[in-house]
Design a protein around this motif. Structure first.
Motif, PDB file in Angstrom:
ATOM      1  N   LEU A  15     -22.690   9.442  -6.652  1.00 11.94           N
ATOM      2  CA  LEU A  15     -22.846  10.863  -5.909  1.00 11.94           C
ATOM      3  C   LEU A  15     -24.074  11.415  -6.645  1.00 11.94           C
ATOM      4  O   LEU A  15     -24.048  11.650  -7.863  1.00 11.94           O
ATOM      5  CB  LEU A  15     -21.852  11.485  -6.354  1.00 11.94           C
ATOM      6  CG  LEU A  15     -21.390  13.152  -5.665  1.00 11.94           C
ATOM      7  CD1 LEU A  15     -21.626  13.175  -4.234  1.00 11.94           C
ATOM      8  CD2 LEU A  15     -20.460  13.738  -6.385  1.00 11.94           C
ATOM      9  N   PHE A  18     -25.379  17.563  -3.432  1.00 11.31           N
ATOM     10  CA  PHE A  18     -24.941  18.164  -2.243  1.00 11.31           C
ATOM     11  C   PHE A  18     -25.896  18.679  -1.162  1.00 11.31           C
ATOM     12  O   PHE A  18     -26.907  18.933  -1.931  1.00 11.31           O
ATOM     13  CB  PHE A  18     -23.679  18.845  -2.568  1.00 11.31           C
ATOM     14  CG  PHE A  18     -22.468  18.645  -3.183  1.00 11.31           C
ATOM     15  CD1 PHE A  18     -21.402  18.090  -2.194  1.00 11.31           C
ATOM     16  CD2 PHE A  18     -22.517  18.406  -4.419  1.00 11.31           C
ATOM     17  CE1 PHE A  18     -20.280  17.588  -2.987  1.00 11.31           C
ATOM     18  CE2 PHE A  18     -21.272  17.762  -4.991  1.00 11.31           C
ATOM     19  CZ  PHE A  18     -20.420  17.471  -4.197  1.00 11.31           C
ATOM     20  N   ARG A  22     -22.276  18.691   1.949  1.00  9.98           N
ATOM     21  CA  ARG A  22     -21.715  17.709   2.284  1.00  9.98           C
ATOM     22  C   ARG A  22     -22.338  16.800   0.964  1.00  9.98           C
ATOM     23  O   ARG A  22     -23.428  16.758   0.697  1.00  9.98           O
ATOM     24  CB  ARG A  22     -22.574  16.768   3.441  1.00  9.98           C
ATOM     25  CG  ARG A  22     -21.879  17.649   4.660  1.00  9.98           C
ATOM     26  CD  ARG A  22     -22.153  16.939   6.065  1.00  9.98           C
ATOM     27  NE  ARG A  22     -21.351  15.455   5.961  1.00  9.98           N
ATOM     28  CZ  ARG A  22     -21.712  14.633   7.076  1.00  9.98           C
ATOM     29  NH1 ARG A  22     -22.591  14.866   7.812  1.00  9.98           N
ATOM     30  NH2 ARG A  22     -21.027  13.376   7.033  1.00  9.98           N
ATOM     31  N   PRO A  23     -21.372  15.982   0.432  1.00  5.02           N
ATOM     32  CA  PRO A  23     -21.850  15.090  -0.419  1.00  5.02           C
ATOM     33  C   PRO A  23     -23.023  14.023  -0.306  1.00  5.02           C
ATOM     34  O   PRO A  23     -22.964  13.442   0.767  1.00  5.02           O
ATOM     35  CB  PRO A  23     -20.715  14.357  -1.116  1.00  5.02           C
ATOM     36  CG  PRO A  23     -19.521  14.434  -0.285  1.00  5.02           C
ATOM     37  CD  PRO A  23     -20.193  15.635   0.661  1.00  5.02           C
ATOM     38  N   SER A  40     -15.613  12.860   2.537  1.00  9.22           N
ATOM     39  CA  SER A  40     -15.018  12.506   1.222  1.00  9.22           C
ATOM     40  C   SER A  40     -13.456  13.032   1.472  1.00  9.22           C
ATOM     41  O   SER A  40     -12.894  13.982   1.920  1.00  9.22           O
ATOM     42  CB  SER A  40     -15.595  13.666   0.145  1.00  9.22           C
ATOM     43  OG  SER A  40     -14.455  13.171  -1.211  1.00  9.22           O
ATOM     44  N   LEU A  44     -14.451  17.121  -4.576  1.00  9.86           N
ATOM     45  CA  LEU A  44     -15.975  16.887  -5.482  1.00  9.86           C
ATOM     46  C   LEU A  44     -16.591  18.280  -5.763  1.00  9.86           C
ATOM     47  O   LEU A  44     -16.489  19.020  -4.935  1.00  9.86           O
ATOM     48  CB  LEU A  44     -16.612  15.932  -4.958  1.00  9.86           C
ATOM     49  CG  LEU A  44     -16.252  14.502  -4.672  1.00  9.86           C
ATOM     50  CD1 LEU A  44     -17.144  13.692  -3.789  1.00  9.86           C
ATOM     51  CD2 LEU A  44     -15.873  13.833  -5.927  1.00  9.86           C
ATOM     52  N   ASP A  48     -19.754  16.953 -10.503  1.00 10.95           N
ATOM     53  CA  ASP A  48     -19.619  15.685 -10.495  1.00 10.95           C
ATOM     54  C   ASP A  48     -20.561  14.668 -10.164  1.00 10.95           C
ATOM     55  O   ASP A  48     -20.721  13.431 -10.085  1.00 10.95           O
ATOM     56  CB  ASP A  48     -18.309  15.315  -9.315  1.00 10.95           C
ATOM     57  CG  ASP A  48     -17.121  15.740  -9.774  1.00 10.95           C
ATOM     58  OD1 ASP A  48     -16.567  15.564 -10.958  1.00 10.95           O
ATOM     59  OD2 ASP A  48     -16.350  16.562  -8.825  1.00 10.95           O
ATOM     60  N   ALA A  49     -21.964  15.470  -9.821  1.00  5.52           N
ATOM     61  CA  ALA A  49     -23.102  14.812  -9.342  1.00  5.52           C
ATOM     62  C   ALA A  49     -23.309  14.025 -10.823  1.00  5.52           C
ATOM     63  O   ALA A  49     -23.280  14.033 -11.756  1.00  5.52           O
ATOM     64  CB  ALA A  49     -24.128  15.679  -9.396  1.00  5.52           C
ATOM     65  N   ARG A  70     -13.272   9.346  -7.287  1.00  5.26           N
ATOM     66  CA  ARG A  70     -14.542   9.237  -8.131  1.00  5.26           C
ATOM     67  C   ARG A  70     -13.858   8.305  -9.117  1.00  5.26           C
ATOM     68  O   ARG A  70     -12.863   8.262  -9.530  1.00  5.26           O
ATOM     69  CB  ARG A  70     -14.560  10.701  -8.966  1.00  5.26           C
ATOM     70  CG  ARG A  70     -15.648  10.719  -9.962  1.00  5.26           C
ATOM     71  CD  ARG A  70     -15.869  12.213 -10.256  1.00  5.26           C
ATOM     72  NE  ARG A  70     -14.691  12.920 -11.067  1.00  5.26           N
ATOM     73  CZ  ARG A  70     -14.661  12.734 -12.375  1.00  5.26           C
ATOM     74  NH1 ARG A  70     -15.577  12.006 -13.108  1.00  5.26           N
ATOM     75  NH2 ARG A  70     -13.641  13.087 -13.059  1.00  5.26           N
TER      76      ARG A  70
END
Length: 144
Positions: A15, A18, A22-23, A40, A44, A48-49, A70
């Motif tokens: 990941l 965004f 959207r991821p 997803s 997230l 979480d990137a 994840r």
């Protein structure tokens, strides 16, 4: 779609951030040079990137990644610094640690341990039994 473009099974991707909520993910086998927007199943956030994510692909199509979760590395108990543990047990002893205060409460009863060493035992009736000596020790003892 050719057979080579279809994906069957889980792929581990990354990941990266965004875009428009959207991821964006990158993954091995991505035919594009840039990240792909994904849908997803997992919540997230921007925190979480950079994390690895498990990906499936809708209808097996590489252009339709779906984040199913994840990747979380298991934490060995001995890898966690002792000062951050809150409850330890080795089969013989259970140790509960807190920074400020521990309270055990049931109905009208309470045992409270405070950081400064103050211990409070409260209850409607307090009973102390000993098969050997029953000692009360302290700098001073106040009765009533």
């Amino acid at each position: 779609m050719t057979v080579r473009e279809a994906v069957d099974g889980v792929v581990i991707g990354l990941l990266i951030g965004f875009e428009d909520g959207r991821p964006l993910v990158v993954f091995p086998g991505n035919p594009r040079e840039t990240a792909r927007p994904a849908r997803s199943l997992a919540h997230l956030s921007a925190d979480d990137a950079g994390c690895e994510v498990a990906l499936l692909f809708e209808d097996g199509a590489l252009e339709r990644p779906l984040i199913v979760g994840r990747i979380v590395e298991p934490v060995r108990p001995d890898a966690v610094p002792k000062e951050t543990r809150e409850i330890e047990h080795d089969g013989e002893t259970v140790r509960i640690t807190a920074k400020e205060r521990i309270e055990l409460r049931v109905g009208d009863s309470a045992i409270i341990l405070e950081k400064d060493g103050h211990v409070t035992v409260r209850g409607r009736n307090l009973v102390s039994h000993a098969s050997a000596s029953n000692r009360i020790r302290g700098g001073s003892i106040n009765l009533n």
